[in-house]
Design a protein around this motif. Sequence first.
Motif, short mmCIF file in Angstrom:
data_model
loop_
_atom_site.label_atom_id
_atom_site.label_comp_id
_atom_site.label_asym_id
_atom_site.label_seq_id
_atom_site.Cartn_x
_atom_site.Cartn_y
_atom_site.Cartn_z
N ILE A 76 0.85 -1.02 0.09
CA ILE A 76 0.19 0.21 -0.14
C ILE A 76 0.84 1.22 -0.05
CG2 ILE A 76 -0.19 0.03 2.42
CD1 ILE A 76 -2.96 0.96 1.96
N HIS A 77 0.54 2.21 -0.81
CA HIS A 77 1.32 3.64 -0.84
C HIS A 77 1.24 4.09 0.22
CE1 HIS A 77 2.96 7.17 -2.83
NE2 HIS A 77 3.55 6.55 -3.51
N ARG A 78 2.21 4.99 0.79
CA ARG A 78 2.09 5.81 2.02
C ARG A 78 1.11 7.04 1.92
NH1 ARG A 78 6.17 5.35 5.67
NH2 ARG A 78 7.91 3.63 5.17
N SER A 79 0.70 7.36 0.77
CA SER A 79 -0.11 8.37 0.45
C SER A 79 -1.61 8.03 0.35
CB SER A 79 0.56 9.25 -0.67
OG SER A 79 -0.06 8.58 -2.05
N PRO A 81 -5.37 6.99 1.30
CA PRO A 81 -6.19 7.48 2.19
C PRO A 81 -6.32 6.48 3.42
CG PRO A 81 -7.13 7.90 0.17
CD PRO A 81 -5.94 6.75 -0.03
N LEU A 82 -6.04 5.11 3.01
CA LEU A 82 -6.22 3.97 4.26
C LEU A 82 -4.86 3.63 4.75
CD1 LEU A 82 -8.52 1.51 2.29
CD2 LEU A 82 -9.22 3.23 4.23
N ALA A 83 -3.84 4.18 4.25
CA ALA A 83 -2.47 3.91 4.93
C ALA A 83 -2.29 4.28 6.18
CB ALA A 83 -1.21 4.78 4.19
N SER A 84 -3.03 4.99 6.83
CA SER A 84 -3.17 5.25 8.48
C SER A 84 -3.46 4.12 9.10
CB SER A 84 -3.81 6.66 8.63
OG SER A 84 -5.09 6.41 8.32
N ARG A 85 -4.55 3.38 8.41
CA ARG A 85 -5.05 2.16 9.10
C ARG A 85 -4.37 0.68 9.05
NH1 ARG A 85 -11.48 2.26 7.05
NH2 ARG A 85 -11.45 4.53 7.29
N VAL A 86 -3.15 0.93 8.41
CA VAL A 86 -2.10 -0.30 8.44
C VAL A 86 -1.71 -0.42 9.79
CG1 VAL A 86 -0.16 -1.21 7.16
CG2 VAL A 86 -2.02 -0.18 5.95
N GLU A 87 -1.57 -1.51 10.51
CA GLU A 87 -0.85 -1.57 11.69
C GLU A 87 0.57 -1.98 11.55
OE1 GLU A 87 -2.92 -4.57 13.91
OE2 GLU A 87 -4.86 -3.58 13.72
N SER A 88 1.41 -1.65 12.12
CA SER A 88 2.89 -1.85 12.12
C SER A 88 3.13 -3.48 11.93
CB SER A 88 3.70 -1.27 13.27
OG SER A 88 3.35 -1.75 14.46
N SER A 100 6.22 2.67 -1.06
CA SER A 100 5.04 1.86 -0.52
C SER A 100 5.66 0.94 0.59
CB SER A 100 4.68 0.99 -1.56
OG SER A 100 4.04 1.76 -2.84
N VAL A 101 4.62 0.39 1.22
CA VAL A 101 4.70 -0.72 2.35
C VAL A 101 4.43 -1.97 1.91
CG1 VAL A 101 4.10 -1.34 4.62
CG2 VAL A 101 4.41 1.29 4.10
N VAL A 102 5.08 -2.80 2.14
CA VAL A 102 4.87 -4.19 1.63
C VAL A 102 4.28 -5.12 3.00
CG1 VAL A 102 5.89 -6.49 1.02
CG2 VAL A 102 6.78 -4.52 0.16
N LEU A 103 3.14 -5.59 2.46
CA LEU A 103 2.15 -6.06 3.57
C LEU A 103 2.35 -7.77 3.59
CD1 LEU A 103 -1.05 -4.07 2.77
CD2 LEU A 103 0.92 -3.43 4.45
N ASP A 104 2.10 -8.39 5.01
CA ASP A 104 2.26 -9.77 5.21
C ASP A 104 0.93 -10.27 4.95
OD1 ASP A 104 2.48 -12.18 6.05
OD2 ASP A 104 3.58 -11.81 7.60
N ILE A 105 0.54 -10.73 3.51
CA ILE A 105 -0.87 -11.04 3.31
C ILE A 105 -1.00 -12.52 4.07
CG2 ILE A 105 -0.29 -12.15 1.13
CD1 ILE A 105 -2.66 -11.24 -0.18
#
Length: 916
Positions: A76-79, A81-88, A100-105
Amino acid sequence: MRVIRFLLLLCLCCCLPVFAGTPKNVGFYYGHEAPIGTLFAYDWLVLQADQVSDARIDLLNRGGTRPLAYVAVDEIHRSHPLASRVESAWEIGRNTAWNSVVLDIRLPAVRSFLLEQRVAPAMARGFSGVFLDTLDSHLLTTTGQQKAADFATAQAELIKDIRDRYPDALIIINRGFHLPEQAHERVDALAFESWFEGYEPAANKYRPVPTEHREWLQLQLAHWRATHPDKPLIAIDYTAAAEPAVGVANRLREAGFIPVVSNSNLDRLGPTQPEVVRRQVLVLHDLPREQADQSQAHSRLGIFLEYLGLIPVYRSALEPALQEPVSDRYQGVVVWWEAGVSGNRLCQWLGREVKGRVPLVLMGLVPGSPACQRLVSDQRLRIPQAPVEVQTNQASVGTFEGSRMPNRVPLAMPSLSSALNPWVTLVDSKGAGYSPVFTGPQGGVALGPFLFEPGPDNTAYWLFDPVSFLVEALQPGLHPGVDTTTESGRRVMTAHIDGDGFVSRARRPGAPQAAEVVLEDILKEYRLPHTVSVIEAEISPGGLFPAESKEAMATARKIFRQPLVEVASHTFSHPFFWRIMEGEAAPDEEDTDYGFSMDVPGYLPELEREIPGSVDFIQALAPEQKDLKVFLWSGDARPGRQALKMTRELGLFNVNGGNTQPLSYSSMLAAVWPDGRLVEDEFQVHAPVLNENVYTNLWTGPFYGYRNVRESFDLLNKPYRLKPSGIYYHFYSGVYPESVKALHEVYQHVLSEPNTPLYLSEYAARVQSRYYSTLTLSADRVYRWRGVHHPGTVTVPEGYFPDLERSQGVAGFIRDGSKTYIHLAGSSAALVLAKDPPEGPFLESANGPLTAWSRQRQEGGPWRIELSTAGHVPLELQFAPGFACRVASGHQAKQADRRWFRFSASQVSGLVMECR
């Protein structure tokens, strides 16, 4: 979609066939500036959900284009709108090339986030499916590389969840060869990037794809090719410039792929097959955005662009310059400056992105900035030294409407140039030559004060023929244009009534309500389609006139029961200023003629009550089988986006507004507004011609003044047919004997000429067919239209004809003025043009829309024609001269001569004619 790293490109064997039922054209468009009418050529269209309006999604679906939402799976790209909902805890790495941030699907919470926060909202908005991207971003991380199989399993689980919840959704995956077979079975298509031409994001470079990369990609696709030969493969290539895109797309299609060729931002429209014929014209004005409809670019020029089959798209020059390409979507650009304020940045953009790419037309008062003056002329603009001799170089200059040319020129003018075609030449006292109006290879210029001869009270008369000028400047070509004035070869007539004055008492014995007079004297006398509205607060028991309500409600029901009456709403309280309800500042009350709305105690106008609320009330007055179809704007008739959205979501056509009132003693064609206006993707249809209120000096008299609309109808027909005969009035025209007499005179004037009567909703659909459609042209020169509605008539320049042998759903043509009007039948007509008239019989005119048409020559016998119509008055057919026709089967007809027929029915189906 984002571009994957260059070494991870993929493709398919070049011999893969394109199977029946596959979409022919797929688009990827991640911008937001393209007019909606440019997008209907795509069968599937991938869009960024946050870049597209609900209106665009809805309209694309209606027009046969299935919109798909872009969804990044592994990142998900850092910009976003849902980026703030991504947990560390979900993050396993970074993609620095895309910030972008790579997610653990593998985590159920991540899959739930993607399904519930990305996919579900998109599907709820009306997207037809999803495009799943970044399926290999986990390989950018150590964890992803070490646990690749686990990531593939998790991605397959997400695809299963999407398919289970949305069984009819389209699912396209980007790459995804690593996915298990059960995932491939659940998707509808596979996309891949850079078969011939690629883009490297890290280096920001476009470059051809090496052969070894294609070979590697072909190996990756071996499984898909063997097990899913019926599923589309979409090849996405990238070129820096638009010019090579068509060639690359053709090569990809020859290789068996559905091609997409765009730029790295995917905001350039990719070529299609058949190709799109660009009809949109970007029209820039220098008023604030919310005043676009008040600009001269809109109110004086738009109708002529429409007449030429072009589609004006208005934008304020005060807004930032466009960021997306222009030449992929616009036939040309017109700039009309009224204030002439500095526009250096705009003119720099025009010089960089427009001039030399598409025709550029400059009109009005050009700003004095160097960049703007360079657009007009390569030489410095100078003020001619008085006295000035004015010479005309085109036949229409000084003879079209206005004749008094300016005798003093206080503005800087361009010098004469041998490379240009001057329309007006000025010679000053020093012998220097200038040309304020000219055309040339790159467009045209028409500077004030040489546009209009001014008259009293802000009236104006064109000093030259604007149609001829625009043809030379914009070079629209010989392509057919959608027409809204003519149906089946006859001028369209409409009639609609605003609800005002319903309960007013007529000046006649018994003092009946005005609505009763209109019903008895007009609606029952003229058996024509009418669109009739009421104002809820005027006739309802809880409204302003409770003592009149019982009688009024009964009359409204009688009117709506009339077989040729279409039901419409004219609001709850008749607001006079629509944009107040969307936050615009209200005018001072002393500046209003009637206040802000009808004075309903305790009520302030709000959209929900005025639009859906009034629709519910009025629908209840109509017979059960008759749906309310039209919403008629009141007051200033300048709705904002939210009001227009409400009518669209209710499935209603919205009409009224505009200021079309040409008269010989006022402005003539300078007083003709376009058929409508886009507000983002929403659309307002203007009334064809203004109502009796303006012809009677705001109903102060003379009350017979509406008879003057007859002159307006004539001016709108010659020299150019710009509008239908649009009869439009209020119920208060039933009050005075002289106003009723004026109505009779107007109806009789319109009916004295051949016409095709249509409901206002049918007319509005034809207007929308221009703005909400795409024209395509195939390699074998076949024109087709795709969009929300299909046109009933198209026009081509004089000297061109329909090729009836190669065309489909084309019934004939008629010539009028400098145009040929071609009759289309049904919703899938295909038109081929020819330079010679067609052989064999054809329809010259009819008084109803055609829904089906076929023609064939019987061996050794007559021509056989089968047709169906959907008119509203007893059908008349007139065939071209030179043939003797007869009714072979289906209906009985009165026959005036060998080519003219009149039927008792207004609608016929499967009528068979024979012509020799």
